[in-house]
Write an enzyme that holds these catalytic residues in place. Structure first.
Site, PDB file in Angstrom:
ATOM      1  N   GLY A  12       0.820  -1.206   0.000  1.00  0.00           N
ATOM      2  CA  GLY A  12       0.000   0.000   0.000  1.00  0.00           C
ATOM      3  C   GLY A  12       0.851   1.251   0.000  1.00  0.00           C
ATOM      4  N   GLY A  13       0.179   2.398   0.076  1.00  0.00           N
ATOM      5  CA  GLY A  13       0.900   3.663   0.033  1.00  0.00           C
ATOM      6  C   GLY A  13       1.793   3.885   1.230  1.00  0.00           C
ATOM      7  CG  MET A  14       0.827   5.418   4.706  1.00  0.00           C
ATOM      8  SD  MET A  14       0.005   5.843   6.266  1.00  0.00           S
ATOM      9  CE  MET A  14      -1.354   4.679   6.277  1.00  0.00           C
ATOM     10  CB  ALA A  15       2.224  -0.300   5.585  1.00  0.00           C
ATOM     11  CB  VAL A  17      -0.364  -6.028   4.177  1.00  0.00           C
ATOM     12  CG1 VAL A  17      -1.173  -6.874   5.149  1.00  0.00           C
ATOM     13  CG2 VAL A  17      -0.787  -4.564   4.268  1.00  0.00           C
ATOM     14  CG  ASP A 126      -8.452   6.303   2.926  1.00  0.00           C
ATOM     15  OD1 ASP A 126      -8.982   6.805   1.912  1.00  0.00           O
ATOM     16  OD2 ASP A 126      -7.442   5.585   2.873  1.00  0.00           O
TER      17      ASP A 126
END
Length: 258
Positions: A12-15, A17, A126
Site C-alpha cells: 500500500g501507500g504507507m506499508a 502487508v 478513508d
C-alpha cells in the site's frame, strides 16, 4: 521474535502487508510494516502509534481487529486480525455492479462499523472499496481505522499527494481541506454504495484535483438513472449520504445503518 512472516499479502501507500505466524498464540495474523520513509519521520510514527492504539480499542464484528503495535529496530509495524477473503475493490473489478440487496447489506454493515468507531471518537477518513473486506461466509469488515489521520497530517506529504488514489471517495469538506468528522465518512460510504450499485463512482476525472472539484461543485445523477433496478428507498439513502452540506446528510452512522 514473536511474529514470523509467512507470505506477502499486499503493498500500500504507507506499508507492506504480510501474513505472519503469532508464535505465542499459535495463530495467523496480518502484519502491516511501515515503509522506511515514513518510519524516519518521528512525528508521523507518533501519530501512527497513537491512531493504531485508538483503533486497537475498537471491538466490533464489522471492524478488523488491531492486536498489537511494535517496533523492531528502525521497523515499525502493527498486527491485525487476518481476514481471509477479498476487498470490494477487487470485487468491483471482477464483477462490476452488485445486486441492490447485497449493496444494502454491505452499506448497513459498514454503517454499524462506523457507528462503533464514531462513538469512540474515531473518524475513519478513508472509507473506500479497498478498505472494506468481505469474508468467505459473506461477512463485512472495515479496516485501517484512524490510520488515514496519521497520513493526512504528515508534513512529508503535500495536500495533492495525500489525495491521490482516494479523491474518488473524498467528501466535499475534505476536498476543501476542512475538518472531517463522522459525516464525512458517511459521504464516502455513499460514494462506495453508488459505485457498487452502478459499477462507476459518481465523479470521475483526469486528475485528483478535477475529481475533488466535482465533489465540491457538481451534482451526480441518482444511481437509479444508471441502474433502473435500484429500489427508490436505497436510491434516496445514497443521495442523502452524498449531500454537499454535512448538515443535510445522516447525522450519525447509527441513523444510516438502522
Amino acid at each position: 521474535d514473536r511474529y514470523a512472516l509467512v507470505s506477502h499479502l499486499a503493498r500500500g501507500g504507507m506499508a507492506e502487508v504480510w501474513i505472519a505466524e503469532d508464535r505465542v498464540l499459535g495463530r495467523r495474523v496480518a502484519v502491516k510494516i511501515l515503509h522506511p520513509q515514513f518510519a524516519e519521520d518521528a512525528a508521523f510514527v507518533e501519530r501512527f502509534r497513537r491512531e493504531s492504539q485508538a483503533a486497537a480499542g475498537l471491538s466490533h464484528p464489522n471492524i478488523v481487529a488491531v492486536y498489537d503495535w511494535r517496533r523492531d529496530g528502525d521497523t515499525y509495524f502493527i498486527v491485525m486480525e487476518l481476514v481471509q477473503g477479498r476487498d470490494l475493490r477487487d470485487l468491483l473489478r471482477s464483477e462490476g455492479a452488485l445486486p441492490p440487496q447485497r449493496v444494502a447489506e454491505i452499506g448497513s454493515a459498514v454503517g454499524l462499523a462506523l457507528s462503533a468507531a464514531h462513538n469512540q471518537g474515531l473518524v475513519h477518513r478513508d472509507i473506500k472499496p479497498a478498505n472494506v473486506l468481505l469474508t468467505p461466509d459473506g461477512g463485512v469488515k472495515v479496516t485501517d481505522f484512524g490510520i488515514a489521520r496519521a497520513w493526512d497530517d504528515s508534513d512529508q506529504l503535500t495536500r495533492t499527494g495525500a489525495v491521490i488514489g482516494t479523491a474518488t471517495y473524498f467528501s466535499p469538506e475534505q476536498a476543501q481541506g476542512l475538518t472531517a468528522d463522522g459525516r464525512s465518512d458517511l459521504y464516502a460510504l455513499g460514494v462506495v454504495m453508488y459505485e457498487l450499485l452502478t459499477g462507476v463512482p459518481p465523479f470521475v476525472g483526469e486528475s485528483p484535483v478535477s475529481v475533488a472539484y466535482q465533489h465540491v461543485r457538481e451534482f451526480a445523477p441518482p444511481p437509479s438513472d444508471l441502474n433502473p433496478n435500484i429500489p427508490a428507498a436505497l436510491d434516496a439513502i445514497v443521495m442523502r449520504c452524498l449531500e454537499k452540506d454535512p448538515r443535510r446528510r445522516y447525522q450519525t452512522a447509527g441513523a444510516l445503518a438502522g
